[in-house]
Design a protein around this motif. Structure first.
Motif, PDB file in Angstrom:
ATOM      1  N   LYS A 228     -13.190   0.013  86.476  1.00 23.52           N
ATOM      2  CA  LYS A 228     -12.063   0.541  86.971  1.00 23.52           C
ATOM      3  C   LYS A 228     -11.270  -0.734  87.659  1.00 23.52           C
ATOM      4  O   LYS A 228     -11.487  -1.574  88.138  1.00 23.52           O
ATOM      5  N   VAL A 229      -9.963  -0.319  87.230  1.00 22.59           N
ATOM      6  CA  VAL A 229      -8.731  -1.363  87.562  1.00 22.59           C
ATOM      7  C   VAL A 229      -7.788  -0.613  88.481  1.00 22.59           C
ATOM      8  O   VAL A 229      -7.172   0.175  88.287  1.00 22.59           O
ATOM      9  N   THR A 230      -7.482  -1.620  89.429  1.00 20.84           N
ATOM     10  CA  THR A 230      -6.321  -1.389  90.276  1.00 20.84           C
ATOM     11  C   THR A 230      -5.167  -2.288  90.030  1.00 20.84           C
ATOM     12  O   THR A 230      -5.265  -3.649  90.096  1.00 20.84           O
ATOM     13  N   GLU A 231      -4.094  -1.938  89.591  1.00 16.99           N
ATOM     14  CA  GLU A 231      -2.926  -2.633  89.019  1.00 16.99           C
ATOM     15  C   GLU A 231      -1.605  -2.010  89.479  1.00 16.99           C
ATOM     16  O   GLU A 231      -1.299  -0.730  89.173  1.00 16.99           O
ATOM     17  N   ASN A 232      -0.694  -2.661  90.235  1.00 19.64           N
ATOM     18  CA  ASN A 232       0.547  -2.254  90.981  1.00 19.64           C
ATOM     19  C   ASN A 232       0.142  -0.905  91.489  1.00 19.64           C
ATOM     20  O   ASN A 232       0.989  -0.105  91.663  1.00 19.64           O
ATOM     21  N   GLY A 233      -0.974  -0.765  92.492  1.00 15.84           N
ATOM     22  CA  GLY A 233      -0.925   0.068  93.103  1.00 15.84           C
ATOM     23  C   GLY A 233      -1.485   1.477  92.400  1.00 15.84           C
ATOM     24  O   GLY A 233      -1.884   2.584  93.158  1.00 15.84           O
ATOM     25  N   GLU A 234      -1.822   1.545  91.125  1.00 17.20           N
ATOM     26  CA  GLU A 234      -2.514   2.471  90.477  1.00 17.20           C
ATOM     27  C   GLU A 234      -3.783   2.188  89.706  1.00 17.20           C
ATOM     28  O   GLU A 234      -4.186   0.770  89.464  1.00 17.20           O
ATOM     29  N   GLU A 235      -4.721   3.358  89.685  1.00 18.69           N
ATOM     30  CA  GLU A 235      -6.066   3.017  89.401  1.00 18.69           C
ATOM     31  C   GLU A 235      -6.187   3.431  87.904  1.00 18.69           C
ATOM     32  O   GLU A 235      -5.892   4.647  87.474  1.00 18.69           O
ATOM     33  N   ARG A 236      -6.773   2.782  86.909  1.00 23.17           N
ATOM     34  CA  ARG A 236      -6.839   3.198  85.729  1.00 23.17           C
ATOM     35  C   ARG A 236      -8.396   2.541  85.171  1.00 23.17           C
ATOM     36  O   ARG A 236      -8.899   1.631  85.880  1.00 23.17           O
ATOM     37  N   SER A 237      -8.731   3.228  84.186  1.00 22.82           N
ATOM     38  CA  SER A 237     -10.165   2.623  83.834  1.00 22.82           C
ATOM     39  C   SER A 237     -10.272   2.688  82.166  1.00 22.82           C
ATOM     40  O   SER A 237      -9.431   3.290  81.333  1.00 22.82           O
ATOM     41  N   ILE A 238     -11.289   1.870  81.642  1.00 27.02           N
ATOM     42  CA  ILE A 238     -11.459   1.617  80.494  1.00 27.02           C
ATOM     43  C   ILE A 238     -12.957   1.380  80.183  1.00 27.02           C
ATOM     44  O   ILE A 238     -13.539   0.619  80.900  1.00 27.02           O
ATOM     45  N   ALA A 239     -13.562   1.915  79.001  1.00 23.24           N
ATOM     46  CA  ALA A 239     -14.973   1.640  78.931  1.00 23.24           C
ATOM     47  C   ALA A 239     -15.152   0.919  77.439  1.00 23.24           C
ATOM     48  O   ALA A 239     -14.266   1.383  76.454  1.00 23.24           O
ATOM     49  N   PHE A 240     -16.208   0.069  77.430  1.00 29.51           N
ATOM     50  CA  PHE A 240     -16.624  -0.491  76.200  1.00 29.51           C
ATOM     51  C   PHE A 240     -17.940  -0.039  75.798  1.00 29.51           C
ATOM     52  O   PHE A 240     -18.902  -0.162  76.571  1.00 29.51           O
ATOM     53  N   THR A 241     -18.125   0.570  74.448  1.00 30.76           N
ATOM     54  CA  THR A 241     -19.433   1.176  74.484  1.00 30.76           C
ATOM     55  C   THR A 241     -20.528   0.131  74.206  1.00 30.76           C
ATOM     56  O   THR A 241     -21.578   0.482  74.523  1.00 30.76           O
TER      57      THR A 241
END
Length: 466
Positions: free
Chosen positions: A173-186
């Motif tokens: 879970k990444v917060t960048e420039n006030g926005e939260e996004r997510s990325i998964a590596f299987t």
């Protein structure tokens, strides 16, 4: 947020993915690239500066995911390596073995050059034991499903992936420039109902997914279970024909699952007792680590332990330790099962057992895993009638068989199910790695037909994740 695939791009080995959040750099896996086996030193050629990596996240212990970590450390990386507790211990064992292999190749090269009066020396080891120990000191272990804050903007959670003890998908879970996004590596995705290992758990909803694709386009054999397949083979080879069954198996993971399956078969009386030899020192050490991290084995194995005792020990099972004892196995003339490494027959004690049994009509060699092109295992499965073992050409009279019931990789359907647990409308992109191009394309075609946005990334290309 930026993603660059530095390894396992349009090929299977050498997993290495760089996730950059602002100036912060996270490396997910750092595996050896076997495609460069003709010149192992090519693994030193990082397309980034190792000292600029802030942290490494390791999905599991297999060398194609962990095997270049000591090189990274040797060349300047000084951050933490985050992984599960079993992954830390199994990786140390595998990296130490890699050093032994490097040294063996270097010494063999020196011998060959001296023999031909050329004294330039053999290929230099990629790293030494010292570099492995420096790497191990950087491990920080995290349990499954326990969010871990890497820094103020990044949170990491490990999700069980099956495949190997301690293997995990990494969810950020990444917060960048006030926005939260997510990325998964299987990482590598396992299979359901696999001996010893927990089933892979579904991933939470994410914005981006980096998925392995090893078995894209391929399906595992359906119908027979692991135990049914083994009972049928052992009954024919060892009971009815009074012969010997040789099973090449990787020391870590495959051997432990195989031993547990055999334990269930013999302890339940499905077959009369047959002597079983596990001839691999590393398998013995790995089994001790499976015992140490017993809380990571699946409920079936834990229940077996409570009711019947150690799932990795049973009557007529012998772990062969010394080379002298290994050679004595060849003089055991009763029906028996020999489990030995390496799984593709490239080196290890398995070569001795093949040397003495490849011309035995009453011997069956059962392959339970994938054999890469060019390996002795591949040549036997191809049907070669003569093979070269230990400096001799030998005719193949033994029976050669193969089964995929113990493959630790999920197949095409498993991969699809894992990816399709994500909503096609919410998922902004799927990146396919760790597979042959044909496998990736078959997976991509089916996903795109269902509305998923799929990329088969090229090595070194940076993708902006917005």
């Amino acid at each position: 947020m930026k993603l660059t695939i530095h390894g396992a791009a349009r090929q299977v080995t050498g997993s290495m993915h760089l996730l950059q959040i602002g100036q912060y750099k996270i490396l997910i896996d750092c595996g050896l690239d076997y495609e460069r086996d003709h010149n192992i030193q090519l693994n030193e050629n990082f397309d980034f500066r190792p000292e600029e990596i802030d942290v490494v996240v390791l999905t599991h212990a297999h060398i194609d995911h962990s095997g270049n970590l000591p090189t990274l450390v040797r060349m300047g990386f000084n951050g933490q390596i985050l992984c599960t507790p079993p992954t830390a211990d199994l990786t140390e064992l595998l990296l130490m073995d890699s050093v032994s292999i490097f040294m063996e190749k270097a010494n063999k090269g020196k011998h060959q050059r001296r023999k031909h009066k050329h004294h330039s020396g053999g290929p230099q080891p990629l790293y030494l034991q010292k570099h492995v120990m420096d790497t191990v000191e950087r491990f920080v272990t995290i349990g499954y499903n326990k969010p871990f804050r890497i820094n103020g903007d990044v949170e990491l959670t490990f999700i069980p992936a099956g495949h190997l003890l301690g293997a995990a998908a990494a969810v950020f879970k990444v917060t960048e420039n006030g926005e939260e996004r997510s990325i998964a590596f299987t990482g590598d995705i396992g299979r359901k109902n696999y001996p010893v290992l927990n089933d892979p758990e579904p991933l939470p909803p994410v914005d981006y997914l980096v998925s392995e694709s090893t078995y894209g386009g391929r399906m595992h054999t359906k119908g027979k279970s692991v135990e049914e397949t083994l009972v049928e083979t052992i009954d024919k080879v060892c009971v009815k024909e009074q012969g010997r069954l040789i099973i090449p198996a990787f020391s870590i993971g495959r051997t432990q699952s195989l031993v547990f399956a055999l334990n269930k078969i013999f302890s339940s009386g499905k077959l009369p007792p047959v002597k079983v030899f596990v001839d691999s020192p590393m398998a013995g050490m790995a089994t001790q680590l499976y015992r140490k991290h017993h809380n990571y084995v699946n409920p079936e194995a834990q229940e077996f332990y409570k009711n019947q005792g150690d799932e990795f020990e049973f009557d007529n099972l012998t772990y062969v330790e010394t080379l002298k004892d290994s050679r004595q196995v060849s003089n055991y003339y009763e029906p028996c099962i020999i489990i030995s490494s390496a799984g593709m027959l490239e080196g290890g004690r398995i070569q001795d057992h093949l040397f003495y049994n490849i011309q035995n009509y009453y011997c069956t060699i059962l392959f339970i895993g994938y054999c890469a092109k060019g390996t002795l295992g591949y040549r036997l499965l191809r049907g070669d009638s003569i093979v070269h073992i230990k400096d001799r050409d030998l005719s193949v009279y033994a029976t050669i068989k193969q089964t995929d019931v113990l493959s630790a990789h999920g197949d095409h359907e498993d991969l699809l199910n894992n990816i399709k647990s994500q909503d096609a409308k919410s998922l902004k992109g799927v990146f396919l790695v760790h597979g042959e191009v044909g496998s990736m394309q078959e997976l991509a075609d089916e996903l795109e037909a269902d509305g998923y946005k799929v990329t088969i990334p090229e090595k070194g290309v940076t993708y902006e994740l917005v």
